[in-house]
Design a protein around this motif. Structure first.
Motif, PDB file in Angstrom:
ATOM      1  N   ALA A 150       0.836  -1.188   0.000  1.00 16.75           N
ATOM      2  CA  ALA A 150       0.000   0.000   0.000  1.00 16.75           C
ATOM      3  C   ALA A 150       0.872   1.240   0.000  1.00 16.75           C
ATOM      4  CB  ALA A 150      -0.915   0.007   1.218  1.00 16.75           C
ATOM      5  N   CYS A 151       0.389   2.307  -0.641  1.00 13.75           N
ATOM      6  CA  CYS A 151       1.128   3.563  -0.715  1.00 13.75           C
ATOM      7  C   CYS A 151       0.882   4.374   0.541  1.00 13.75           C
ATOM      8  CB  CYS A 151       0.697   4.337  -1.955  1.00 13.75           C
ATOM      9  SG  CYS A 151       1.529   5.940  -2.121  1.00 13.75           S
ATOM     10  N   ASP A 152       1.955   4.803   1.205  1.00 16.47           N
ATOM     11  CA  ASP A 152       1.811   5.588   2.423  1.00 16.47           C
ATOM     12  C   ASP A 152       1.780   7.079   2.139  1.00 16.47           C
ATOM     13  OD1 ASP A 152       1.685   3.429   4.171  1.00 16.47           O
ATOM     14  OD2 ASP A 152       3.859   3.223   4.206  1.00 16.47           O
ATOM     15  N   THR A 153       2.157   7.494   0.929  1.00 12.48           N
ATOM     16  CA  THR A 153       2.151   8.899   0.546  1.00 12.48           C
ATOM     17  C   THR A 153       1.190   9.106  -0.609  1.00 12.48           C
ATOM     18  OG1 THR A 153       4.456   9.216   1.224  1.00 12.48           O
ATOM     19  CG2 THR A 153       3.529  10.843  -0.270  1.00 12.48           C
ATOM     20  N   VAL A 154       0.304  10.078  -0.476  1.00 11.50           N
ATOM     21  CA  VAL A 154      -0.628  10.395  -1.550  1.00 11.50           C
ATOM     22  C   VAL A 154      -0.534  11.883  -1.856  1.00 11.50           C
ATOM     23  CG1 VAL A 154      -2.226   8.541  -0.969  1.00 11.50           C
ATOM     24  CG2 VAL A 154      -2.558  10.798   0.020  1.00 11.50           C
ATOM     25  N   VAL A 155      -0.755  12.242  -3.111  1.00 12.79           N
ATOM     26  CA  VAL A 155      -0.811  13.637  -3.520  1.00 12.79           C
ATOM     27  C   VAL A 155      -2.272  13.991  -3.751  1.00 12.79           C
ATOM     28  CG1 VAL A 155      -0.097  15.352  -5.218  1.00 12.79           C
ATOM     29  CG2 VAL A 155       1.473  13.499  -4.595  1.00 12.79           C
ATOM     30  N   ALA A 156      -2.782  14.936  -2.987  1.00 14.38           N
ATOM     31  CA  ALA A 156      -4.178  15.372  -3.114  1.00 14.38           C
ATOM     32  C   ALA A 156      -4.197  16.598  -4.024  1.00 14.38           C
ATOM     33  CB  ALA A 156      -4.762  15.703  -1.749  1.00 14.38           C
ATOM     34  N   ALA A 157      -4.492  16.381  -5.295  1.00  7.56           N
ATOM     35  CA  ALA A 157      -4.384  17.469  -6.270  1.00  7.56           C
ATOM     36  C   ALA A 157      -5.596  17.569  -7.186  1.00  7.56           C
ATOM     37  CB  ALA A 157      -3.112  17.294  -7.101  1.00  7.56           C
ATOM     38  N   ILE A 158      -6.690  16.879  -6.856  1.00 11.47           N
ATOM     39  CA  ILE A 158      -7.911  17.013  -7.649  1.00 11.47           C
ATOM     40  C   ILE A 158      -8.437  18.440  -7.491  1.00 11.47           C
ATOM     41  CG2 ILE A 158     -10.291  16.218  -7.931  1.00 11.47           C
ATOM     42  CD1 ILE A 158      -9.385  13.504  -6.851  1.00 11.47           C
ATOM     43  N   VAL A 159      -8.774  19.074  -8.601  1.00 14.71           N
ATOM     44  CA  VAL A 159      -9.196  20.469  -8.559  1.00 14.71           C
ATOM     45  C   VAL A 159     -10.611  20.596  -7.994  1.00 14.71           C
ATOM     46  CG1 VAL A 159      -9.677  22.521  -9.949  1.00 14.71           C
ATOM     47  CG2 VAL A 159      -7.722  21.067 -10.507  1.00 14.71           C
ATOM     48  N   GLY A 160     -10.800  21.559  -7.081  1.00 18.00           N
ATOM     49  CA  GLY A 160     -12.125  21.875  -6.576  1.00 18.00           C
ATOM     50  C   GLY A 160     -12.578  20.986  -5.429  1.00 18.00           C
ATOM     51  N   ALA A 161     -13.842  21.175  -5.037  1.00 21.87           N
ATOM     52  CA  ALA A 161     -14.419  20.404  -3.935  1.00 21.87           C
ATOM     53  C   ALA A 161     -14.509  18.922  -4.253  1.00 21.87           C
ATOM     54  CB  ALA A 161     -15.803  20.950  -3.592  1.00 21.87           C
ATOM     55  N   ALA A 162     -14.380  18.556  -5.520  1.00 24.70           N
ATOM     56  CA  ALA A 162     -14.389  17.142  -5.901  1.00 24.70           C
ATOM     57  C   ALA A 162     -13.252  16.371  -5.239  1.00 24.70           C
ATOM     58  CB  ALA A 162     -14.294  17.005  -7.417  1.00 24.70           C
ATOM     59  N   GLY A 163     -12.213  17.082  -4.801  1.00 21.77           N
ATOM     60  CA  GLY A 163     -11.087  16.415  -4.152  1.00 21.77           C
ATOM     61  C   GLY A 163     -11.298  16.127  -2.679  1.00 21.77           C
ATOM     62  N   LEU A 164     -12.408  16.607  -2.095  1.00 13.59           N
ATOM     63  CA  LEU A 164     -12.616  16.447  -0.653  1.00 13.59           C
ATOM     64  C   LEU A 164     -12.753  14.991  -0.214  1.00 13.59           C
ATOM     65  CD1 LEU A 164     -13.200  17.339   2.225  1.00 13.59           C
ATOM     66  CD2 LEU A 164     -15.535  17.906   1.530  1.00 13.59           C
ATOM     67  N   PRO A 165     -13.627  14.170  -0.823  1.00 13.96           N
ATOM     68  CA  PRO A 165     -13.796  12.795  -0.307  1.00 13.96           C
ATOM     69  C   PRO A 165     -12.498  11.993  -0.287  1.00 13.96           C
ATOM     70  CG  PRO A 165     -15.605  13.365  -1.787  1.00 13.96           C
ATOM     71  CD  PRO A 165     -14.596  14.458  -1.909  1.00 13.96           C
ATOM     72  N   SER A 166     -11.702  12.077  -1.340  1.00 13.77           N
ATOM     73  CA  SER A 166     -10.460  11.298  -1.377  1.00 13.77           C
ATOM     74  C   SER A 166      -9.434  11.841  -0.388  1.00 13.77           C
ATOM     75  CB  SER A 166      -9.881  11.286  -2.794  1.00 13.77           C
ATOM     76  OG  SER A 166      -9.634  12.606  -3.254  1.00 13.77           O
ATOM     77  N   THR A 167      -9.384  13.156  -0.229  1.00  8.80           N
ATOM     78  CA  THR A 167      -8.446  13.739   0.736  1.00  8.80           C
ATOM     79  C   THR A 167      -8.825  13.340   2.156  1.00  8.80           C
ATOM     80  OG1 THR A 167      -8.089  15.643  -0.725  1.00  8.80           O
ATOM     81  CG2 THR A 167      -7.417  15.884   1.564  1.00  8.80           C
ATOM     82  N   LEU A 168     -10.111  13.381   2.461  1.00  6.60           N
ATOM     83  CA  LEU A 168     -10.577  12.997   3.795  1.00  6.60           C
ATOM     84  C   LEU A 168     -10.349  11.505   4.039  1.00  6.60           C
ATOM     85  CD1 LEU A 168     -11.891  14.094   6.349  1.00  6.60           C
ATOM     86  CD2 LEU A 168     -14.128  13.616   5.342  1.00  6.60           C
ATOM     87  N   ALA A 169     -10.538  10.687   3.009  1.00  5.10           N
ATOM     88  CA  ALA A 169     -10.286   9.245   3.142  1.00  5.10           C
ATOM     89  C   ALA A 169      -8.817   8.981   3.442  1.00  5.10           C
ATOM     90  CB  ALA A 169     -10.715   8.527   1.873  1.00  5.10           C
ATOM     91  N   ALA A 170      -7.928   9.708   2.773  1.00  2.29           N
ATOM     92  CA  ALA A 170      -6.495   9.542   3.030  1.00  2.29           C
ATOM     93  C   ALA A 170      -6.141   9.976   4.446  1.00  2.29           C
ATOM     94  CB  ALA A 170      -5.695  10.350   2.011  1.00  2.29           C
ATOM     95  N   ALA A 171      -6.789  11.047   4.926  1.00  2.00           N
ATOM     96  CA  ALA A 171      -6.539  11.498   6.293  1.00  2.00           C
ATOM     97  C   ALA A 171      -7.026  10.466   7.303  1.00  2.00           C
ATOM     98  CB  ALA A 171      -7.228  12.843   6.526  1.00  2.00           C
ATOM     99  N   ASN A 172      -8.208   9.911   7.073  1.00  2.00           N
ATOM    100  CA  ASN A 172      -8.739   8.887   7.983  1.00  2.00           C
ATOM    101  C   ASN A 172      -7.880   7.627   7.987  1.00  2.00           C
ATOM    102  OD1 ASN A 172     -11.025  10.209   9.070  1.00  2.00           O
ATOM    103  ND2 ASN A 172     -12.182   9.846   7.181  1.00  2.00           N
ATOM    104  N   ALA A 173      -7.199   7.362   6.872  1.00  2.00           N
ATOM    105  CA  ALA A 173      -6.352   6.173   6.763  1.00  2.00           C
ATOM    106  C   ALA A 173      -4.940   6.413   7.292  1.00  2.00           C
ATOM    107  CB  ALA A 173      -6.284   5.721   5.308  1.00  2.00           C
ATOM    108  N   GLY A 174      -4.669   7.613   7.793  1.00  2.00           N
ATOM    109  CA  GLY A 174      -3.362   7.893   8.377  1.00  2.00           C
ATOM    110  C   GLY A 174      -2.244   8.045   7.371  1.00  2.00           C
ATOM    111  N   LYS A 175      -2.554   8.468   6.162  1.00  2.00           N
ATOM    112  CA  LYS A 175      -1.554   8.600   5.119  1.00  2.00           C
ATOM    113  C   LYS A 175      -0.726   9.876   5.289  1.00  2.00           C
ATOM    114  CE  LYS A 175      -2.994   4.981   2.763  1.00  2.00           C
ATOM    115  NZ  LYS A 175      -2.169   3.767   2.596  1.00  2.00           N
TER     116      LYS A 175
END
Length: 307
Positions: A1-26
């Motif tokens: 599994a990747c421990d580093t993620v880049v959150a770069a989706i433009v706009g509010a569309a990037g919120l769910p994936s960014t929050l999921a990465a935060a909840n997963a401790g990335k």
């Protein structure tokens, strides 16, 4: 599994994936400011709870991170910081008045003088909304009081932001305007690696200018500050309305000066609502977009925005 993620989706569309990465401790390299604008409190709580690591790679917030004591994130109120100063290039219309701005075209708005960016963020830079969103982001990233966050127009774009301390010291991060520097810092943190960016030539730069932003000609910055003070409903509505307004401007359905006018109309119609959980914020985001689109359609048929 990747421990580093880049959150770069433009706009509010990037919120769910960014929050999921935060909840997963990335380890999150954050380039999507809208996720914090919409759900700053939720995202920062998730980071703390999971032990995730959040490293901003927008040039301004990366600069602030570098100028704050470790760990940077959330450190402002505990580190003797008097104020944070976000720098802005001023965009392609620095010095223009409202009469000149009335006929701005999408091509002009996307011709940024210093940075090579996408069309949406280029328009945000031209309206100064990008800086307004960054003020909101800085409040949450660094636990900074809204009144302790200022904006200075710096046309050379060599000082990427500054942190002023109570002892009179001001620390600034400088470098050529190249996003590879911030990205390399995030990827290698806490080490530093060669980013392929030429070193800053201070003698060629010769001078560094700073001036206050013109909030009369560019009211989006004041709208963002007002939304920050009003709370998450307002910042969510602000971001949603801005995304719809910028899209309409790029499609030539809305004039440049109508962008802040539309945002102000949406904010006025969303006042008094409450939303503090993700589902409620996403529902509000959808309603604010629908409202903004309705106002644009009305504008198209009547020739002006409804008051």
């Amino acid at each position: 599994a990747c421990d580093t993620v880049v959150a770069a989706i433009v706009g509010a569309a990037g919120l769910p994936s960014t929050l999921a990465a935060a909840n997963a401790g990335k380890r999150i390299l954050l380039a999507n400011k809208e996720s914090i604008v919409v759900a700053g409190s939720l995202l920062m709580r998730a980071v703390v709870k999971s032990g995730a690591q959040l490293l901003p790679i927008d040039s301004e917030h990366n600069a602030i991170f570098q100028c704050l004591p470790a760990p940077g994130i959330g450190a402002a109120r505990q580190s003797g910081v008097r104020r944070i100063v976000l720098t802005a290039s001023g965009g392609p219309f620095r010095g223009w008045n409202r009469e000149q701005l009335a006929t701005v075209t999408p091509e002009q708005a996307c011709a940024h003088p210093k940075w090579r960016m996408g069309r949406k963020i280029s328009v945000d830079s031209a309206t100064l909304m990008n800086k307004g969103l960054e003020v909101i982001e800085a409040r949450w990233l660094f636990d900074a009081a809204p009144e302790a966050i200022e904006v200075a127009v710096h046309p050379q774009s060599l000082v990427h932001s500054l942190v002023e301390y109570v002892d009179g010291s001001t620390l600034a991060q400088l470098g050529n305007p190249d996003m590879r520097t911030a990205l390399a810092y995030g990827l290698a943190f806490p080490e530093r690696i060669d980013a392929g960016v030429p070193p800053l030539d201070l003698f060629a730069a010769a001078r560094l200018d700073f001036e206050p932003p013109d909030e009369t000609a560019f009211p989006c910055l004041a709208l963002a500050r007002a939304a920050l003070n009003a709370g998450p409903v307002a910042t969510t509505a602000l971001n949603a309305a801005n995304e719809i307004a910028v899209s309409a401007f790029l499609q030539r359905r809305l004039a440049f000066l109508d962008i802040p006018a539309l945002i102000e109309s949406v904010l006025a119609r969303c006042s008094g609502e409450t939303a503090d959980e993700l589902d409620a914020l996403l529902e509000l985001d959808a309603r604010a977009r629908h409202l903004a689109q309705h106002l644009i359609d009305t504008h198209a048929s009547q020739g002006k925005l409804p008051q």
